[in-house]
Design an enzyme around this catalytic site. Structure first.
Site, PDB file in Angstrom:
ATOM      1  CD  GLU A 306      -2.786   1.373   0.339  1.00 42.05           C
ATOM      2  OE1 GLU A 306      -3.695   0.552   0.290  1.00 42.05           O
ATOM      3  OE2 GLU A 306      -2.676   2.311  -0.479  1.00 42.05           O
ATOM      4  CG  ASP A 310      -0.810   4.816  -0.992  1.00 42.24           C
ATOM      5  OD1 ASP A 310      -1.321   4.143  -1.909  1.00 42.24           O
ATOM      6  OD2 ASP A 310      -1.199   4.764   0.188  1.00 42.24           O
ATOM      7  CB  SER A 523      -5.268   1.817  -2.658  1.00 42.38           C
ATOM      8  OG  SER A 523      -5.399   1.659  -1.318  1.00 42.38           O
ATOM      9  CG  ASP A 565     -20.101  12.918 -16.646  1.00 45.25           C
ATOM     10  OD1 ASP A 565     -19.973  12.150 -15.669  1.00 45.25           O
ATOM     11  OD2 ASP A 565     -21.207  13.323 -17.079  1.00 45.25           O
ATOM     12  CB  ILE A 566     -16.984   8.066 -15.542  1.00 42.98           C
ATOM     13  CG1 ILE A 566     -15.543   8.587 -15.373  1.00 42.98           C
ATOM     14  CG2 ILE A 566     -16.999   6.573 -15.901  1.00 42.98           C
ATOM     15  CD1 ILE A 566     -14.681   8.542 -16.622  1.00 42.98           C
ATOM     16  N   GLY A 585     -23.185  13.262 -15.407  1.00 47.84           N
ATOM     17  CA  GLY A 585     -23.179  14.055 -14.174  1.00 47.84           C
ATOM     18  C   GLY A 585     -22.673  13.219 -13.007  1.00 47.84           C
ATOM     19  CG  ASP A 587     -21.551   8.337 -11.431  1.00 49.22           C
ATOM     20  OD1 ASP A 587     -20.656   7.737 -10.820  1.00 49.22           O
ATOM     21  OD2 ASP A 587     -21.372   8.884 -12.543  1.00 49.22           O
TER      22      ASP A 587
END
Ligand SMILES: *[C@@H]1O[C@H](CO)[C@@H](O)[C@H](O)[C@H]1NC(C)=O
Ligand SMILES: *[C@@H]1O[C@H](CO)[C@@H](O)[C@H](O)[C@H]1NC(C)=O
Ligand SMILES: *[C@@H]1O[C@H](CO)[C@@H](O)[C@H](O)[C@H]1NC(C)=O
Ligand SMILES: *[C@@H]1O[C@H](CO)[C@@H](O)[C@H](O)[C@H]1NC(C)=O
Length: 609
Positions: A306, A310, A523, A565-566, A585, A587
């Site tokens: 992790e 990062d 993550s 926008d997805i 928009g 979600d």
């Protein structure tokens, strides 16, 4: 619905338990104990395994009321509102502390109580504003002070053990002067959100797929075809249209990553990663900061995947911007034979106190940890969330992964999946904390090129925090698209909707233990988005402007026009449902979308003072 139920429930409990518990000094002003917080039962998945050793030491954190948080909140919303004349005029450390310091009579009352139990000022550890005080206390004394009995509890799935109680009391004269004491009723486990990614089989996958409604961007032709299967720094730069932007004023800028659960990054892996993906950065490093004894063991095989993920992606995107990594101790399993633990099992508080005490805090901070909101007691979650508002007011952008369990918690144990722990065991979507805190920016996940939503992306609606005004229009528009009656009673449509934004979340090529590896999860999305925000801050700082600070009001009011926008993809399955869809928009799976750096730079840096 659920909020009303919970309040009613708490009230009933208080009435039911409002008796005075006899204590040794029955004549003392502290003999009149009344229940402060109580759970109907331990959260499912935890089994009582016995008493803690009598000499077991607990680090108790006591949260005192803050004198003027509402005013701080007003300031925060003014200075984060791109249409307000005070936009960007962040507060100083001292100004923030003035708002959150406890009223002096509360401080006096709590001090007197602690003194009566034998604590001197030197035994107390205080937050900078004195709104938190921590004490190390033998479990027997804690039980006496809080009119409770601590037990050892074991987490069935992981075997982790915690010393906790399901209820605690306080003298009635102190109820108004203490907001919260933990660890008492907090059974949270605070998980890192990186996962080795496995698609479900093709059939169940296609069942959750909804075709995007928006034509894909012609610019995507420039994205390397390999990015469909492996995400590198270069892929993110192409996908998110950084246009070869190079930080102009790195000496003025900063970025940070938090690590918990004994997670720290390996410098040799970082070097390998840079050789592979950011050759210019190969001799660079970051500042390591240990919080409460957080480790940084650089021997092979001790770093965490992790932390490596990062650090490699956030710092790789922002090189040569100065970078900080905090390693915060405090993790279950709690070793029951350890009588003087250095950890409190309560790491957010430790980290946030530490950071609030610094004069200079990195302008962008990404955290890839989270847990189901209901495992964090509400009073404590509120205080932690309010601490994040303090950082926002000081000009810090906080990004959190939205979670990897879709609308549920991704628990592999079917019997515990998506059950409320309020005594009803009702099925309910499980929002993520801290992603559901309205003062942070929650980052969901996408996959593929062109980007679509990914099925594990955590999203939904908080049961603790009501919807903040800045997202009213966006979230209401989404709610209208949900077929009426669908998921009734499974979520709180009046709650804070999350995530706010998204970024790629699958197949990131990192280096781990000397070799390349593929890793994903929200993550990965949070440090990726944090990298882009850091570049935006660079553009602002280079123009003599302030950093962006708390992002959400500006993103919902203006920034959305600089996001991709997805509008389709895999729904965020969970709790035995298909979850929510990505739509045009906002979600609750990809928020307002993924970044387009050059567009965002125009909107939030060049055209916003
Ligand atoms: C990194 O350091 C090595 C050894 O000092 C040097 O040869 C190399 O040119 C440096 N690379 C970069 C990109 O600065
Ligand atoms: C840290 O590294 C040393 C070797 O230098 C090893 O003996 C020790 O177990 C490591 N500690 C942890 C917590 O990984
Ligand atoms: C809820 O589950 C717990 C633990 O499995 C059980 O002890 C309790 O009786 C259940 N309560 C209800 C109302 O079903
Ligand atoms: C998601 O999209 C599918 C296919 O268009 C539709 O059947 C389903 O009702 C949608 N779900 C929600 C929660 O809107």
């Amino acid at each position: 619905m659920i909020a009303a139920y919970r309040k009613l429930f708490a009230l009933l409990l208080l009435v039911g338990h409002a008796w005075a518990i006899p204590s040794p000094g029955a004549s003392s002003p502290y003999a009149d104990l009344k229940v402060k917080e109580s759970l109907r039962q331990a959260p499912s998945g935890w089994t009582l395994v016995g008493e803690p050793p009598a000499d077991h030491i607990i680090s108790l954190r006591i949260g005192l009321p803050q004198s003027n948080f509402e005013t701080l909140k007003e300031h925060l919303f003014q200075i984060s509102d791109p249409d307000h004349e005070r936009y960007g005029q962040h507060l100083s450390k001292e100004e923030v502390e003035e708002f959150v310091k406890p009223p002096s009579h509360s401080l006096d009352k709590v001090n007197a109580w602690l003194k009566a139990h034998g604590f001197a000022e030197v035994d107390l550890e205080r937050s900078p504003a004195k709104d938190w005080v921590s004490i190390k206390v033998p479990v027997k004394l804690a039980e006496e002070m809080l009119g409770t009995t601590y037990n050892m509890w074991k987490h069935d799935e992981s075997g982790d053990t915690l010393v906790r109680t399901t209820s605690y009391s306080l003298p009635s004269s102190l109820h108004a002067h203490i907001d919260v004491i933990q660890p008492t009723t907090m059974f949270s486990r605070f998980n890192p959100l990186s996962t080795t990614f496995h698609w479900p089989d093709a059939a169940s996958r296609s069942a959750t797929y909804k075709a995007p409604t928006r034509a894909s961007d012609a610019r995507l032709a420039a994205v390397d075809p390999s990015c469909s299967s492996t995400i590198t720094i270069k892929c993110l730069q192409q996908l998110y249209n950084t246009g070869g932007y190079v930080p102009q004023v790195p000496e003025k800028n900063s970025v940070g990553i938090t690590g918990y659960l004994e997670q720290f990054a390996n410098l040799n892996d970082l070097k390998l990663f840079y050789q592979d993906q950011v050759p210019n950065a190969v001799n660079s490093s970051y500042e390591f900061v240990s919080v409460k004894g957080g480790l940084n063991n650089q021997t092979t095989n001790s770093a965490g995947a992790e932390a490596n993920l990062d650090v490699q992606f956030a710092f790789g995107l922002t090189f040569p911007t100065p970078a900080t990594f905090w390693s915060t101790a405090g993790r279950p399993p709690f070793l029951p034979d350890l009588t003087t633990p250095s950890n409190t099992n309560e790491p957010y508080g430790d980290w946030v106190d530490f950071v609030l005490a610094q004069e200079k805090v990195p302008y962008v901070i990404s955290t890839s940890y989270g847990e189901p909101e209901q495992t964090v007691p509400e009073a404590y979650a509120r205080r932690v969330c309010d601490s994040f508002a303090q950082l926002g007011a000081r000009g810090v952008s906080l990004l959190f992964s939205s979670g990897d369990g879709g609308v549920g918690d991704g628990s592999s144990s079917a019997s515990h999946r998506c059950k409320t722990n309020d005594g009803r065991n009702a099925t309910r979507f499980l929002p993520t904390f801290p992603a559901g805190c309205p003062y942070v920016t929650a980052v969901g996940g996408t996959t593929e090129v062109p980007e679509v939503s990914v099925d594990f992306s955590g999203g939904g609606f908080s049961d603790y925090f009501p919807r903040p005004a800045y997202q009213d229009d966006s979230v209401n528009a989404f709610l209208k698209t949900v077929p009426s009656g669908l998921y009734k009673d499974l979520y709180n449509p009046a709650g804070r909707g999350f995530p706010d934004v998204a970024a790629q979340g699958t197949s990131f090529r990192i280096f781990y233990r000397g070799r390349s590896a593929s890793i994903g999860g929200t993550s990965a999305s949070s440090p990726a988005f944090a990298g882009i925000v850091t570049l935006l801050n660079d553009a602002r700082l280079a123009q003599g402007k302030s950093p962006l600070g708390f992002l959400n009001p500006a993103i919902y009011a203006k920034g959305y026009a600089g996001l991709n926008d997805i509008t389709g993809g895999y729904s965020n399955v969970g709790c035995g449902t298909k979850g929510f869809n990505a739509t045009a928009g906002w979600d609750p799976i990809t928020g307002l979308g993924t970044p387009d750096f050059l567009k965002l730079k125009t909107i939030l840096a060049d055209n916003l003072d």
